[in-house]
Write a protein that holds these residues in place. Structure first.
Motif, PDB file in Angstrom:
ATOM      1  N   LEU A  84     -11.422 116.777  13.298  1.00 40.41           N
ATOM      2  CA  LEU A  84     -11.612 116.581  11.853  1.00 40.41           C
ATOM      3  C   LEU A  84     -10.403 115.944  11.186  1.00 40.41           C
ATOM      4  N   TYR A  85      -9.227 116.100  11.774  1.00 41.77           N
ATOM      5  CA  TYR A  85      -8.021 115.565  11.140  1.00 41.77           C
ATOM      6  C   TYR A  85      -8.095 114.046  10.988  1.00 41.77           C
ATOM      7  N   ALA A  86      -8.818 113.382  11.888  1.00 46.34           N
ATOM      8  CA  ALA A  86      -8.806 111.919  11.916  1.00 46.34           C
ATOM      9  C   ALA A  86      -9.454 111.307  10.682  1.00 46.34           C
ATOM     10  N   ASP A  87     -10.394 112.006  10.068  1.00 49.56           N
ATOM     11  CA  ASP A  87     -11.143 111.425   8.956  1.00 49.56           C
ATOM     12  C   ASP A  87     -10.832 112.071   7.607  1.00 49.56           C
ATOM     13  N   ARG A  88      -9.945 113.030   7.579  1.00 52.05           N
ATOM     14  CA  ARG A  88      -9.658 113.690   6.305  1.00 52.05           C
ATOM     15  C   ARG A  88      -8.757 112.819   5.440  1.00 52.05           C
ATOM     16  N   THR A  89      -8.930 112.963   4.129  1.00 52.06           N
ATOM     17  CA  THR A  89      -8.004 112.325   3.194  1.00 52.06           C
ATOM     18  C   THR A  89      -6.758 113.185   3.043  1.00 52.06           C
ATOM     19  N   LYS A  90      -6.975 114.475   2.763  1.00 52.57           N
ATOM     20  CA  LYS A  90      -5.888 115.441   2.681  1.00 52.57           C
ATOM     21  C   LYS A  90      -6.367 116.753   3.295  1.00 52.57           C
ATOM     22  N   PRO A  91      -5.487 117.457   4.012  1.00 51.38           N
ATOM     23  CA  PRO A  91      -5.848 118.805   4.438  1.00 51.38           C
ATOM     24  C   PRO A  91      -5.872 119.723   3.219  1.00 51.38           C
ATOM     25  N   VAL A  92      -6.709 120.733   3.269  1.00 52.09           N
ATOM     26  CA  VAL A  92      -6.818 121.672   2.147  1.00 52.09           C
ATOM     27  C   VAL A  92      -6.296 123.024   2.624  1.00 52.09           C
TER      28      VAL A  92
ATOM     29  N   SER B 102      -9.904 121.125   6.990  1.00 49.24           N
ATOM     30  CA  SER B 102     -10.315 119.724   6.877  1.00 49.24           C
ATOM     31  C   SER B 102     -11.813 119.655   6.620  1.00 49.24           C
ATOM     32  N   ARG B 103     -12.239 118.624   5.913  1.00 49.44           N
ATOM     33  CA  ARG B 103     -13.644 118.486   5.549  1.00 49.44           C
ATOM     34  C   ARG B 103     -14.483 118.033   6.743  1.00 49.44           C
ATOM     35  N   PRO B 104     -15.567 118.736   7.051  1.00 44.76           N
ATOM     36  CA  PRO B 104     -16.507 118.246   8.060  1.00 44.76           C
ATOM     37  C   PRO B 104     -17.269 117.041   7.500  1.00 44.76           C
ATOM     38  N   PRO B 105     -17.597 116.067   8.317  1.00 47.86           N
ATOM     39  CA  PRO B 105     -18.308 114.886   7.822  1.00 47.86           C
ATOM     40  C   PRO B 105     -19.652 115.241   7.215  1.00 47.86           C
ATOM     41  N   GLY B 106     -19.928 114.666   6.060  1.00 47.44           N
ATOM     42  CA  GLY B 106     -21.191 114.909   5.392  1.00 47.44           C
ATOM     43  C   GLY B 106     -21.393 116.337   4.945  1.00 47.44           C
TER      44      GLY B 106
END
Length: 225
Positions: free
Chosen positions: A27-35, A93-97
């Motif tokens: 998930l790190y590869a597509d995140r804008t910022k970690p939360v 990190s945000r999961p896609p979709g």
């Protein structure tokens, strides 16, 4: 004996830095910022949600969309402020979709969340939704059956109250869930004030350490908010 508030704050800051460079799951590869989470670093109440959404990913802060606005509103209704609590998620990190978290993602992030619990030392953890509730309670019983029923668990080496709650996003979709969530929120001030049960017996001096651990309200540590 518990570490001082200042020492715990420094360790929490280092943990935040570790999260910002984490590559434990894809998930790190597509995140804008970690939360990482935000709020009071010495909070007695900690909320744990599922995963960041699009706006959280953009800002790097948890619960900043409509669900977050509802969370803030519900806190106010029971006499609490968002700056009094700490808010985090199972995933950083945000999961896609906005898909559901995968088991391997949850396990990759768990050491960070467990360490947050150890450093913040909350008395009450409110889990928001199915994924947070199942991970924190260690049970596969769904949120519908356990919502609003306080439990006692040992997390991060400490005894805590766990209050499973419906996710605010579900409450936004369903008026009846909102009313249930509002009623369950009313338990939070009582749980914060209630004496924790003794699951194993404190070490000598722990009672005094707990009494002295919390700084006065005006010197509470607001971190990352």
């Amino acid at each position: 004996m518990s570490a001082s508030a200042e020492a715990r704050r420094e360790q929490l800051i280092q943990l935040y830095r570790d999260v910002t460079t984490c590559t434990r799951c894809p998930l790190y590869a597509d995140r804008t910022k970690p939360v990482f989470g935000s709020g009071n670093a010495d909070a007695q109440l900690m909320f744990i949600g599922e995963a960041p959404g699009a706006e959280e990913d953009r800002q790097g802060l948890p619960f900043v969309g409509r669900a977050g606005q509802l969370l803030t509103q519900l806190l106010g209704e029971v006499g609490l402020r968002r700056e009094d609590v700490f808010i985090a998620n199972i995933l950083k990190s945000r999961p896609p979709g906005n898909r559901d978290p995968q088991p391997e993602e949850i396990e990759a992030c768990w050491p960070y969340l467990e360490r947050q619990i150890q450093l913040i030392e909350p008395r009450v953890i409110a889990t928001l939704g199915n994924f947070a509730t199942k991970k924190i309670t260690g049970s596969q019983i769904g949120i519908t059956r356990v919502s609003g029923t306080p439990q006692v668990h040992e997390l991060g080496g400490r005894t805590v109250f766990v209050l499973p709650l419906f996710h605010p996003a579900a409450a936004l979709r369903t008026p009846s869930v909102l009313e249930t969530l509002r009623e369950h929120f009313k338990q939070l001030p009582r749980l914060i004030a209630e004496a924790l049960p003794d699951l194993g017996g404190p070490a000598e001096g722990d009672d005094e350490a707990e009494a002295e651990r919390r700084p006065p309200a005006e010197s509470q540590l607001d971190l990352f908010a």
